[in-house]
Design a protein around this motif. Structure first.
Motif, mmCIF file in Angstrom:
data_model
loop_
_atom_site.group_PDB
_atom_site.id
_atom_site.type_symbol
_atom_site.label_atom_id
_atom_site.label_comp_id
_atom_site.label_asym_id
_atom_site.label_seq_id
_atom_site.Cartn_x
_atom_site.Cartn_y
_atom_site.Cartn_z
ATOM 1 N N GLU A 113 100.260 87.925 23.909
ATOM 2 C CA GLU A 113 100.964 88.830 22.994
ATOM 3 C C GLU A 113 100.000 89.842 22.388
ATOM 4 O O GLU A 113 100.276 91.047 22.350
ATOM 5 N N ALA A 114 98.846 89.352 21.901
ATOM 6 C CA ALA A 114 97.854 90.251 21.292
ATOM 7 C C ALA A 114 97.335 91.256 22.315
ATOM 8 O O ALA A 114 97.103 92.427 21.991
ATOM 9 N N ALA A 115 97.152 90.807 23.566
ATOM 10 C CA ALA A 115 96.681 91.717 24.617
ATOM 11 C C ALA A 115 97.713 92.815 24.869
ATOM 12 O O ALA A 115 97.367 93.995 24.974
ATOM 13 N N ARG A 116 98.987 92.429 24.976
ATOM 14 C CA ARG A 116 100.039 93.432 25.221
ATOM 15 C C ARG A 116 100.096 94.441 24.083
ATOM 16 O O ARG A 116 100.180 95.656 24.315
ATOM 17 N N ARG A 117 100.052 93.956 22.865
ATOM 18 C CA ARG A 117 100.188 94.844 21.712
ATOM 19 C C ARG A 117 98.984 95.765 21.571
ATOM 20 O O ARG A 117 99.122 96.938 21.200
ATOM 21 N N THR A 118 97.795 95.252 21.876
ATOM 22 C CA THR A 118 96.580 96.084 21.798
ATOM 23 C C THR A 118 96.595 97.154 22.877
ATOM 24 O O THR A 118 96.251 98.315 22.619
ATOM 25 N N LEU A 119 96.982 96.781 24.095
ATOM 26 C CA LEU A 119 97.065 97.763 25.180
ATOM 27 C C LEU A 119 98.155 98.793 24.908
ATOM 28 O O LEU A 119 98.082 99.918 25.408
ATOM 29 N N ALA A 120 99.145 98.418 24.119
ATOM 30 C CA ALA A 120 100.195 99.371 23.751
ATOM 31 C C ALA A 120 99.730 100.306 22.642
ATOM 32 O O ALA A 120 100.474 101.204 22.242
ATOM 33 N N GLY A 121 98.496 100.093 22.148
ATOM 34 C CA GLY A 121 97.929 101.000 21.162
ATOM 35 C C GLY A 121 98.030 100.528 19.731
ATOM 36 O O GLY A 121 97.616 101.228 18.814
ATOM 37 N N GLU A 122 98.569 99.332 19.497
ATOM 38 C CA GLU A 122 98.689 98.845 18.133
ATOM 39 C C GLU A 122 97.307 98.463 17.606
ATOM 40 O O GLU A 122 96.459 97.968 18.344
ATOM 41 N N SER A 123 97.084 98.651 16.327
ATOM 42 C CA SER A 123 95.777 98.335 15.752
ATOM 43 C C SER A 123 95.594 96.831 15.614
ATOM 44 O O SER A 123 96.560 96.074 15.444
ATOM 45 N N LEU A 124 94.353 96.389 15.677
ATOM 46 C CA LEU A 124 94.047 94.975 15.516
ATOM 47 C C LEU A 124 94.407 94.512 14.107
ATOM 48 O O LEU A 124 94.850 93.370 13.917
ATOM 49 N N ALA A 125 94.216 95.379 13.124
ATOM 50 C CA ALA A 125 94.562 95.024 11.743
ATOM 51 C C ALA A 125 96.051 94.749 11.612
ATOM 52 O O ALA A 125 96.466 93.821 10.909
ATOM 53 N N SER A 126 96.855 95.526 12.311
ATOM 54 C CA SER A 126 98.307 95.328 12.267
ATOM 55 C C SER A 126 98.692 93.986 12.876
ATOM 56 O O SER A 126 99.528 93.257 12.335
#
Length: 484
Positions: free
Chosen positions: A184-197
């Motif tokens: 999930e974290a990998a998908r969201r990070t690759l989608a451009g979401e910030s790590l803080a979010s």
């Protein structure tokens, strides 16, 4: 009859991870040193123990620093240690001790043998013992480095430490309940979401690290950038460390454990998270969606060119606005402002309308094909590096031949990984684009960081022209600079 004052002696004891000095622990070293002081008739004023600290590593030695300060203040007249290599393994520090012997008459005694720093011969012996200790330490470090690299190239599990998030205590079996969070974290990070979010979301959902504490962006970055979660082994020579361990090591082999995410996604994450400009773009989970993306388009009188300064969110009378900041010491003109809510909605509509066009979909598919080709090149170079390492390990090539052959491959690999990171920011939109109504519905379910990531994947900047005082709202003020 006056009794001579006894020499004030300090005992310095140290044990590092190498456990040298006949395997003596701190307690045993202290006992032997106290016996030597009693033999010499010296008074022990204090004991300075640095436990599990290597003199060669460069790590701070608090008690060593305290001892040096006490010598300077005249509180210590002699230093007793088990062996010279327990005192220091750097010639520079040994010279400091010899200098103190010159200036303050400092005496040095070791359990392993007498050293008289007051004589040239004694100093020569001390220097020779120090040089020998340094030589052994360097050889030991080199042996350990080779052993670590060989273990990495064989794909074996590294010993010690805590288990990695996503894996069981054996470091090999996937813990599926955590692995799904990794994906999930990998998908969201690759989608451009910030790590803080992502960290804020996980904290709200009670997702914690293996230590049972909430995730922080730094820990999330290390986990996602690690080759381990893709079932690969990486190696980072200590010579490349600059104070702390680098985020990325060199991938040297496939590991004995299975991967949680694909090699392709791992390479994209590693390239994305090592991008030095990423922190500027996604560093603080902005409250204002377009802060920094909007650029002041007001002409500057002196040059006639647009101000170009990044606009920021600032409320006025409770109404959120974007403004060109009138900050002293900067070139910002402070002469442009726009309503934040209406601007967010307008830019969103323009971006979603662009995504709904056949031209954009064609460009998006082409970028995804470029990503596939780049990944194949990255993987080919990684395999070539693995073969080179295998040849060097089997002594089919020399170290010089290995280094010469490796350099151009490594350079090409880093270049393609950087390109892959840029392509991936578009490729992830394939899961977002669709009909306008579908995209709008998905948009409303996103948090601000995710929404910003969608815009940033297609928009380089939005230039805001000065307002027309005759119009209450003028959409023509906004000029979008699309990413080709």
């Amino acid at each position: 009859m006056t009794t001579a004052k006894a020499t004030r002696a300090a005992i310095y004891v140290r044990i590092s991870q190498d456990r040298e000095g006949a395997g003596l622990g701190v307690a045993r070293q202290e006992a032997d040193c106290r016996a030597l002081c009693a033999q010499k008739g010296w008074d022990v004023v204090d004991v300075y123990p640095d436990n599990d600290v290597s003199a060669y590593s460069g790590a701070p030695r608090p008690k060593w620093q305290e001892l040096m300060e006490d010598i300077h203040q005249g509180l210590v007249e002699a230093v007793v240690c088990w062996h010279v290599d327990r005192l220091t393994r750097t010639p520079r520090e040994l010279e400091d001790v010899i200098d103190l012997a010159d200036r303050r008459g400092l005496e040095l005694a070791t359990v392993s043998g007498e050293i008289d720093l007051a004589t040239p011969t004694g100093r020569l012996i001390a220097r020779m013992l120090g040089a020998a200790a340094r030589h052994e330490a360097e050889h030991k470090a080199e042996r350990q480095q080779r052993q670590r690299r060989q273990a990495a190239e064989s794909g074996r599990v590294a010993g010690g430490g805590k288990r990695s998030f996503g894996y069981e205590d054996d470091r090999i079996t996937i813990r599926e309940s955590e692995a799904e969070h990794v994906r999930e974290a990998a998908r969201r990070t690759l989608a451009g979401e910030s790590l803080a979010s992502i960290c804020r979301d996980w904290k709200g959902r009670g997702i914690v690290t293996v230590l049972g504490i909430p995730w922080k962006p730094s820990g999330m970055r290390r986990m996602l950038a690690s080759a381990r979660i893709s079932g690969r082994r990486e190696h980072t020579p200590r010579s490349s460390w600059e104070g702390t361990r680098p985020l990325l090591g060199e991938i040297v082999s496939d590991a004995v454990w299975p991967g949680i995410i694909s090699h392709e996604d791992s390479d994209r994450l590693r390239a994305l998270l090592s991008d030095p400009t990423r922190r500027k773009r996604h560093g603080n989970g902005r409250t204002y969606l377009l802060s920094g993306i909007l650029r002041c388009g007001k002409p500057v009188e002196e040059s006639g060119k647009a101000c170009g300064w990044g606009m920021v969110g600032r409320p006025r009378s409770g109404v959120p606005r974007y403004v060109c900041p009138n900050t002293p010491g900067t070139d910002a003109c402070g002469g442009t402002a726009t309503n934040a809510t209406r601007t967010d909605e307008h830019v969103r509509d323009m971006v979603l309308a662009a995504f709904d066009s056949p031209v954009f979909m064609k460009r998006l598919r082409e970028s995804d094909e470029d990503g596939t080709e780049l990944y194949e090149k990255v993987r080919a170079d990684e395999e070539e590096l693995e073969e080179l390492a295998s040849d060097f390990g089997a002594r089919r090539i020399s170290r010089k031949e290995w280094m010469v052959a490796r350099a151009p491959i490594q350079e090409r690999l880093e270049l393609n990984r950087a390109k892959l990171a840029k392509v991936s920011s578009k490729a992830v939109l394939l899961g977002f684009v669709g009909s306008y109504d579908d995209m709008l519905a998905r948009w409303e379910r996103m948090n601000p960081s995710q929404q910003r990531a969608v815009i940033s994947s297609a928009v380089r900047a939005v230039h805001v022209l000065p307002a027309d005082p005759r119009k209450r709202w003028d959409p023509d003020r906004f000029v979008i600079d699309w990413i080709a």
